[in-house]
Design a protein around this motif. Structure first.
Motif, PDB file in Angstrom:
ATOM      1  N   TYR A   1       0.513  -0.562  -0.146  1.00  0.00           N
ATOM      2  CA  TYR A   1      -0.017  -0.175   0.443  1.00  0.00           C
ATOM      3  C   TYR A   1       1.159   1.256  -0.095  1.00  0.00           C
ATOM      4  CZ  TYR A   1      -3.965   3.188   1.389  1.00  0.00           C
ATOM      5  OH  TYR A   1      -4.826   4.696   1.309  1.00  0.00           O
ATOM      6  N   HIS A   2       2.150   1.427   0.911  1.00  0.00           N
ATOM      7  CA  HIS A   2       3.145   2.649   0.612  1.00  0.00           C
ATOM      8  C   HIS A   2       3.367   2.072  -0.558  1.00  0.00           C
ATOM      9  CE1 HIS A   2       3.813   1.580   5.882  1.00  0.00           C
ATOM     10  NE2 HIS A   2       2.193   1.594   4.634  1.00  0.00           N
ATOM     11  N   GLN A   3       3.715   1.426  -0.990  1.00  0.00           N
ATOM     12  CA  GLN A   3       4.414   1.274  -2.532  1.00  0.00           C
ATOM     13  C   GLN A   3       3.601   2.289  -3.705  1.00  0.00           C
ATOM     14  OE1 GLN A   3       6.039  -2.453  -3.659  1.00  0.00           O
ATOM     15  NE2 GLN A   3       6.839  -2.677  -1.541  1.00  0.00           N
ATOM     16  N   TRP A   4       2.315   1.969  -3.868  1.00  0.00           N
ATOM     17  CA  TRP A   4       1.200   2.394  -4.262  1.00  0.00           C
ATOM     18  C   TRP A   4       0.542   3.690  -4.451  1.00  0.00           C
ATOM     19  CZ3 TRP A   4      -3.523   4.271  -3.478  1.00  0.00           C
ATOM     20  CH2 TRP A   4      -4.312   4.637  -4.208  1.00  0.00           C
ATOM     21  N   LEU A   5       1.281   3.827  -2.832  1.00  0.00           N
ATOM     22  CA  LEU A   5       0.774   5.571  -2.332  1.00  0.00           C
ATOM     23  C   LEU A   5       1.720   6.676  -3.735  1.00  0.00           C
ATOM     24  CD1 LEU A   5      -0.520   5.503   1.453  1.00  0.00           C
ATOM     25  CD2 LEU A   5      -1.744   6.118  -0.566  1.00  0.00           C
ATOM     26  N   GLY A   6       3.015   5.605  -3.032  1.00  0.00           N
ATOM     27  CA  GLY A   6       4.097   6.619  -3.776  1.00  0.00           C
ATOM     28  C   GLY A   6       4.760   7.876  -3.195  1.00  0.00           C
TER      29      GLY A   6
ATOM     30  N   GLU B   1      15.054  13.035  14.942  1.00  0.00           N
ATOM     31  CA  GLU B   1      14.027  12.336  16.463  1.00  0.00           C
ATOM     32  C   GLU B   1      12.861  13.047  16.945  1.00  0.00           C
ATOM     33  OE1 GLU B   1      14.959  12.277  20.534  1.00  0.00           O
ATOM     34  OE2 GLU B   1      16.650  10.947  20.070  1.00  0.00           O
ATOM     35  N   GLY B   2      12.626  11.616  16.817  1.00  0.00           N
ATOM     36  CA  GLY B   2      10.528  11.923  16.873  1.00  0.00           C
ATOM     37  C   GLY B   2       9.893  13.254  15.439  1.00  0.00           C
ATOM     38  N   GLU B   3      10.872  13.210  14.941  1.00  0.00           N
ATOM     39  CA  GLU B   3       9.875  13.591  13.237  1.00  0.00           C
ATOM     40  C   GLU B   3      10.185  13.167  12.030  1.00  0.00           C
ATOM     41  OE1 GLU B   3      11.194  17.464  13.360  1.00  0.00           O
ATOM     42  OE2 GLU B   3      11.152  17.502  15.506  1.00  0.00           O
ATOM     43  N   ILE B   4       9.294  13.406  10.904  1.00  0.00           N
ATOM     44  CA  ILE B   4       9.229  12.484   9.679  1.00  0.00           C
ATOM     45  C   ILE B   4       8.891  13.854   8.655  1.00  0.00           C
ATOM     46  CG2 ILE B   4       7.286  11.719   9.994  1.00  0.00           C
ATOM     47  CD1 ILE B   4       8.632   9.642   8.321  1.00  0.00           C
ATOM     48  N   THR B   5       8.854  13.786   7.428  1.00  0.00           N
ATOM     49  CA  THR B   5       8.579  14.957   6.341  1.00  0.00           C
ATOM     50  C   THR B   5       8.731  13.545   5.146  1.00  0.00           C
ATOM     51  OG1 THR B   5       9.391  16.600   7.066  1.00  0.00           O
ATOM     52  CG2 THR B   5       8.759  16.714   5.042  1.00  0.00           C
ATOM     53  N   LEU B   6       6.979  13.603   4.452  1.00  0.00           N
ATOM     54  CA  LEU B   6       7.057  12.676   3.276  1.00  0.00           C
ATOM     55  C   LEU B   6       6.151  13.498   2.054  1.00  0.00           C
ATOM     56  CD1 LEU B   6       4.805   9.312   5.132  1.00  0.00           C
ATOM     57  CD2 LEU B   6       7.084   9.929   4.687  1.00  0.00           C
ATOM     58  N   GLN B   7       7.092  13.417   0.685  1.00  0.00           N
ATOM     59  CA  GLN B   7       6.211  13.271  -0.340  1.00  0.00           C
ATOM     60  C   GLN B   7       5.551  12.024  -1.116  1.00  0.00           C
ATOM     61  OE1 GLN B   7      10.290  14.988  -1.487  1.00  0.00           O
ATOM     62  NE2 GLN B   7       9.437  16.893  -0.945  1.00  0.00           N
ATOM     63  N   VAL B   8       4.633  12.842  -1.539  1.00  0.00           N
ATOM     64  CA  VAL B   8       3.241  12.595  -1.650  1.00  0.00           C
ATOM     65  C   VAL B   8       3.014  12.793  -3.133  1.00  0.00           C
ATOM     66  CG1 VAL B   8       1.776  10.796  -1.452  1.00  0.00           C
ATOM     67  CG2 VAL B   8       2.287  11.279   0.461  1.00  0.00           C
ATOM     68  N   PRO B   9       3.561  12.076  -4.633  1.00  0.00           N
ATOM     69  CA  PRO B   9       3.073  12.727  -5.706  1.00  0.00           C
ATOM     70  C   PRO B   9       1.342  12.897  -6.169  1.00  0.00           C
ATOM     71  CG  PRO B   9       4.666  11.020  -5.897  1.00  0.00           C
ATOM     72  CD  PRO B   9       4.207  10.948  -4.604  1.00  0.00           C
ATOM     73  N   PHE B  10       1.292  13.498  -6.563  1.00  0.00           N
ATOM     74  CA  PHE B  10      -0.234  12.556  -7.187  1.00  0.00           C
ATOM     75  C   PHE B  10      -0.941  12.080  -7.908  1.00  0.00           C
ATOM     76  CE2 PHE B  10      -3.851  13.480  -9.753  1.00  0.00           C
ATOM     77  CZ  PHE B  10      -4.989  14.118  -9.139  1.00  0.00           C
ATOM     78  N   ARG B  11      -1.661  10.874  -7.493  1.00  0.00           N
ATOM     79  CA  ARG B  11      -2.022   9.877  -8.251  1.00  0.00           C
ATOM     80  C   ARG B  11      -3.543  10.437  -8.397  1.00  0.00           C
ATOM     81  NH1 ARG B  11       0.366   4.631  -7.267  1.00  0.00           N
ATOM     82  NH2 ARG B  11      -1.339   3.736  -8.482  1.00  0.00           N
ATOM     83  N   ALA B  12      -3.755  10.004 -10.074  1.00  0.00           N
ATOM     84  CA  ALA B  12      -5.046  10.147  -9.904  1.00  0.00           C
ATOM     85  C   ALA B  12      -5.820   9.150  -9.937  1.00  0.00           C
ATOM     86  CB  ALA B  12      -5.436  10.062 -12.448  1.00  0.00           C
ATOM     87  N   GLU B  13      -5.830   8.343  -9.312  1.00  0.00           N
ATOM     88  CA  GLU B  13      -7.356   7.730  -8.361  1.00  0.00           C
ATOM     89  C   GLU B  13      -6.588   8.090  -6.885  1.00  0.00           C
ATOM     90  OE1 GLU B  13      -4.256   5.327 -10.913  1.00  0.00           O
ATOM     91  OE2 GLU B  13      -3.196   6.738  -9.924  1.00  0.00           O
ATOM     92  N   PHE B  14      -6.713   8.652  -6.697  1.00  0.00           N
ATOM     93  CA  PHE B  14      -7.081   9.698  -5.464  1.00  0.00           C
ATOM     94  C   PHE B  14      -7.993  10.702  -5.405  1.00  0.00           C
ATOM     95  CE2 PHE B  14      -2.424  10.266  -3.364  1.00  0.00           C
ATOM     96  CZ  PHE B  14      -1.659   9.221  -3.820  1.00  0.00           C
ATOM     97  N   VAL B  15      -8.358  10.815  -6.901  1.00  0.00           N
ATOM     98  CA  VAL B  15      -9.195  11.878  -6.969  1.00  0.00           C
ATOM     99  C   VAL B  15     -10.779  11.160  -6.579  1.00  0.00           C
ATOM    100  CG1 VAL B  15     -10.989  12.994  -8.582  1.00  0.00           C
ATOM    101  CG2 VAL B  15      -7.979  12.995  -8.474  1.00  0.00           C
ATOM    102  N   VAL B  16     -12.137  11.898  -5.948  1.00  0.00           N
ATOM    103  CA  VAL B  16     -12.684  11.455  -5.481  1.00  0.00           C
ATOM    104  C   VAL B  16     -14.126  11.558  -6.666  1.00  0.00           C
ATOM    105  CG1 VAL B  16     -13.085  13.369  -3.532  1.00  0.00           C
ATOM    106  CG2 VAL B  16     -14.523  11.112  -3.429  1.00  0.00           C
TER     107      VAL B  16
END
Length: 136
Positions: free
Chosen positions: A15-20, A28-43
């Motif tokens: 699932y994490h792979q699919w999210l990109g 320590e105790g912090e994280i920043t993620l980048q998530v590229p847009f996917r057309a499948e995210f659109v509702v």
């Protein structure tokens, strides 16, 4: 754990792979993620905005992994609260920070920003704290 190590562990999940997901930064105790847009995210194709379930997933995932990067152990979600601030479109950045590391439960907060830096969602999760070696 550094960003590369966290990303390797994180991307073991299909699932994490699919999210990109890309791990941009870990401290320590912090994280920043980048998530590229996917057309499948659109509702809603007419509005072009991302489904709230995807945003909730990203809040939970980032808050959880802020703890995992710190403890190096899994932290099951006990409770999750998400606030939606505006429609989300395009690439996203998700940041999270551990608020409290407790003996039984720990909490972390997360924020999702769009490519223009606008806050689109935020939330807080409560997670089971992993048992440390030697604890009874």
């Amino acid at each position: 754990m550094n960003a590369h190590e966290v990303e390797q562990k994180l991307l073991q999940g299909p699932y994490h792979q699919w999210l990109g997901l890309k791990v941009f930064n870990v401290a320590e105790g912090e994280i920043t993620l980048q998530v590229p847009f996917r057309a499948e995210f659109v509702v809603n194709p007419a509005g072009g905005y991302i489904h709230g379930g995807i945003l909730a997933t990203l809040i939970d995932l980032a808050a959880d992994w802020a703890l995992v990067a710190w403890t190096q152990k899994g932290v099951p979600t006990l409770n999750l609260h998400v606030d939606y601030h505006r429609p989300a479109r395009g690439d996203l950045t998700v940041s999270a920070k551990v608020i409290k590391h407790g003996k039984l439960a720990s909490s972390a907060e997360a924020w999702i920003h769009d490519a223009e830096g606008r806050l689109v969602a935020s939330g807080r999760g409560l997670y089971a704290t992993p048992v440390t070696q030697g604890a009874a």
